[in-house]
Design an enzyme around this catalytic site. Structure first.
Site, PDB file in Angstrom:
ATOM      1  N   GLY A  83      -8.067   3.748   3.092  1.00  0.00           N
ATOM      2  CA  GLY A  83      -7.753   2.667   2.159  1.00  0.00           C
ATOM      3  C   GLY A  83      -8.760   2.488   1.042  1.00  0.00           C
ATOM      4  O   GLY A  83      -8.491   1.778   0.079  1.00  0.00           O
ATOM      5  N   ASN A 109      -3.703   9.809  -7.061  1.00  0.00           N
ATOM      6  CA  ASN A 109      -2.481  10.616  -6.966  1.00  0.00           C
ATOM      7  C   ASN A 109      -1.231   9.750  -6.772  1.00  0.00           C
ATOM      8  O   ASN A 109      -0.153  10.268  -6.501  1.00  0.00           O
ATOM      9  CB  ASN A 109      -2.576  11.588  -5.783  1.00  0.00           C
ATOM     10  CG  ASN A 109      -3.843  12.419  -5.832  1.00  0.00           C
ATOM     11  OD1 ASN A 109      -4.223  12.905  -6.884  1.00  0.00           O
ATOM     12  ND2 ASN A 109      -4.518  12.562  -4.714  1.00  0.00           N
ATOM     13  N   ASP A 148       0.861  -1.180   0.000  1.00  0.00           N
ATOM     14  CA  ASP A 148       0.000   0.000   0.000  1.00  0.00           C
ATOM     15  C   ASP A 148       0.904   1.239   0.000  1.00  0.00           C
ATOM     16  O   ASP A 148       2.078   1.162   0.380  1.00  0.00           O
ATOM     17  CB  ASP A 148      -0.886  -0.034   1.257  1.00  0.00           C
ATOM     18  CG  ASP A 148      -1.680   1.239   1.444  1.00  0.00           C
ATOM     19  OD1 ASP A 148      -2.343   1.667   0.476  1.00  0.00           O
ATOM     20  OD2 ASP A 148      -1.647   1.808   2.548  1.00  0.00           O
ATOM     21  N   ASP A 175      -0.127   5.121   0.852  1.00  0.00           N
ATOM     22  CA  ASP A 175      -0.307   6.119   1.913  1.00  0.00           C
ATOM     23  C   ASP A 175      -0.285   5.446   3.290  1.00  0.00           C
ATOM     24  O   ASP A 175      -1.130   4.613   3.590  1.00  0.00           O
ATOM     25  CB  ASP A 175      -1.649   6.839   1.724  1.00  0.00           C
ATOM     26  CG  ASP A 175      -1.702   7.625   0.412  1.00  0.00           C
ATOM     27  OD1 ASP A 175      -0.859   8.508   0.232  1.00  0.00           O
ATOM     28  OD2 ASP A 175      -2.581   7.326  -0.419  1.00  0.00           O
ATOM     29  N   ASP A 191      -1.661  -0.538   6.080  1.00  0.00           N
ATOM     30  CA  ASP A 191      -1.916   0.140   7.359  1.00  0.00           C
ATOM     31  C   ASP A 191      -3.411   0.352   7.608  1.00  0.00           C
ATOM     32  O   ASP A 191      -3.786   0.783   8.684  1.00  0.00           O
ATOM     33  CB  ASP A 191      -1.208   1.501   7.414  1.00  0.00           C
ATOM     34  CG  ASP A 191      -1.819   2.510   6.456  1.00  0.00           C
ATOM     35  OD1 ASP A 191      -2.128   2.130   5.317  1.00  0.00           O
ATOM     36  OD2 ASP A 191      -1.985   3.673   6.868  1.00  0.00           O
ATOM     37  N   ARG A 226     -12.127   6.988  -3.134  1.00  0.00           N
ATOM     38  CA  ARG A 226     -12.717   8.207  -2.570  1.00  0.00           C
ATOM     39  C   ARG A 226     -14.246   8.143  -2.454  1.00  0.00           C
ATOM     40  O   ARG A 226     -14.818   8.473  -1.412  1.00  0.00           O
ATOM     41  CB  ARG A 226     -12.318   9.376  -3.461  1.00  0.00           C
ATOM     42  CG  ARG A 226     -11.904  10.606  -2.722  1.00  0.00           C
ATOM     43  CD  ARG A 226     -11.510  11.677  -3.716  1.00  0.00           C
ATOM     44  NE  ARG A 226     -10.329  11.320  -4.481  1.00  0.00           N
ATOM     45  CZ  ARG A 226     -10.125  11.668  -5.765  1.00  0.00           C
ATOM     46  NH1 ARG A 226     -11.011  12.368  -6.412  1.00  0.00           N
ATOM     47  NH2 ARG A 226      -9.024  11.320  -6.380  1.00  0.00           N
ATOM     48  N   SER A 260      -5.534   5.429  -4.568  1.00  0.00           N
ATOM     49  CA  SER A 260      -5.404   6.848  -4.857  1.00  0.00           C
ATOM     50  C   SER A 260      -5.124   7.123  -6.332  1.00  0.00           C
ATOM     51  O   SER A 260      -4.292   6.463  -6.957  1.00  0.00           O
ATOM     52  CB  SER A 260      -4.267   7.432  -4.015  1.00  0.00           C
ATOM     53  OG  SER A 260      -4.041   8.781  -4.366  1.00  0.00           O
TER      54      SER A 260
END
Ligand SMILES: [Mg+2]
Length: 251
Positions: free
Chosen positions: A68, A148, A18, A20, A204, A71, A146
């Protein structure tokens, strides 16, 4: 367990990370952006309806409803927890539209502004660990909800450590189900030419370790950045560490 020096079972040939909160210190940016967006929305709504304003909790609400997930899924799940239903809207809704897509776009604007202003730092222990994984001859992928992802990897200076990337754009293009469904991790394993049982998942988020368990991956490492080790285990982590470098010391 054959000792790989990486704290992984000997059957593991690929590592799926993962982004972020595991590789980069951006989970905190996302939590702050969700709070800024939802609190503005909830405050305006409270003023309109006369109901009390109850702010978004950047720990409990973030971990339970949004971390996780893609959006739109996170937006919908948190609103549902408050008994609020909004129209879905469309992905190109403006950030001031009161739709699931509009609120998500508003949150993304905040994330991009904060990343632009503050930059992105990788976790040093994660960089050392991924380098050790590479040096041991294991395959490496990034798996993120994401859109991004590419920009964040580049800003953190770690893009070249990974051979495969599944991100929010892949999710939209290939219509993959987001975490906690295992589809994004399974796509990454396929991209590396490996089966799920040969891959370890590093996560996480509660939704992320749940995805690792749902996909029957060979090993699921929970990364506890927020004092939620027990919940990570309950959702599917085989082991929980506070830093990836800790795995190299479990010899
Ligand atoms: Mg994460």
């Amino acid at each position: 367990m054959r000792d790989t020096g990486l704290g992984l079972p000997g059957r593991i040939r690929g590592c799926l990370f993962d982004l972020d909160g595991v590789l980069t210190q951006t989970a905190i940016v996302h939590a702050a952006a969700w709070r800024e967006m939802f609190d503005a929305f909830l405050r305006a709504r409270a003023e309109r309806t006369g109901e009390p304003f109850v702010p978004f909790d950047p720990v409990e609400d973030y971990d339970t409803h949004v971390d996780g997930k893609p959006r739109a899924d996170g937006t919908r799940a948190f609103l549902a927890s408050r008994g609020i239903g909004l129209p879905e809207g469309t992905p190109d809704d403006p950030p001031d539209a009161e739709t699931v897509a509009g609120l998500g776009n508003r949150k993304n604007e905040i994330v991009l502004r904060r990343i632009h202003d503050d930059g992105v730092l990788p976790y040093p222990g994660s960089v050392r660990y991924v380098q050790a994984v590479r040096d041991a001859g294991l395959r490496r992928a990034v798996v993120s909800s994401s859109t991004n992802c590419g920009d964040v990897l580049a800003a953190a200076g770690i893009a070249d450590l990974f051979e495969e990337r599944i991100d929010g754009h892949t999710v939209e293009r290939d219509r993959l189900a987001g975490k906690p469904a295992p589809d994004t991790y399974l796509a990454a394993a396929r991209g590396l030419g490996l089966g799920a049982a040969e891959c370890a998942v590093f996560e996480d988020a509660l939704a992320g370790v749940a995805a690792g368990r749902a996909g029957s991956f060979g090993y699921v490492v929970g990364v506890d950045r927020a004092g939620q080790a027990a919940r990570l285990k309950a959702h599917g982590a085989d082991v929980v560490v506070s830093d990836l470098a800790d795995l190299m010391e479990q010899r």
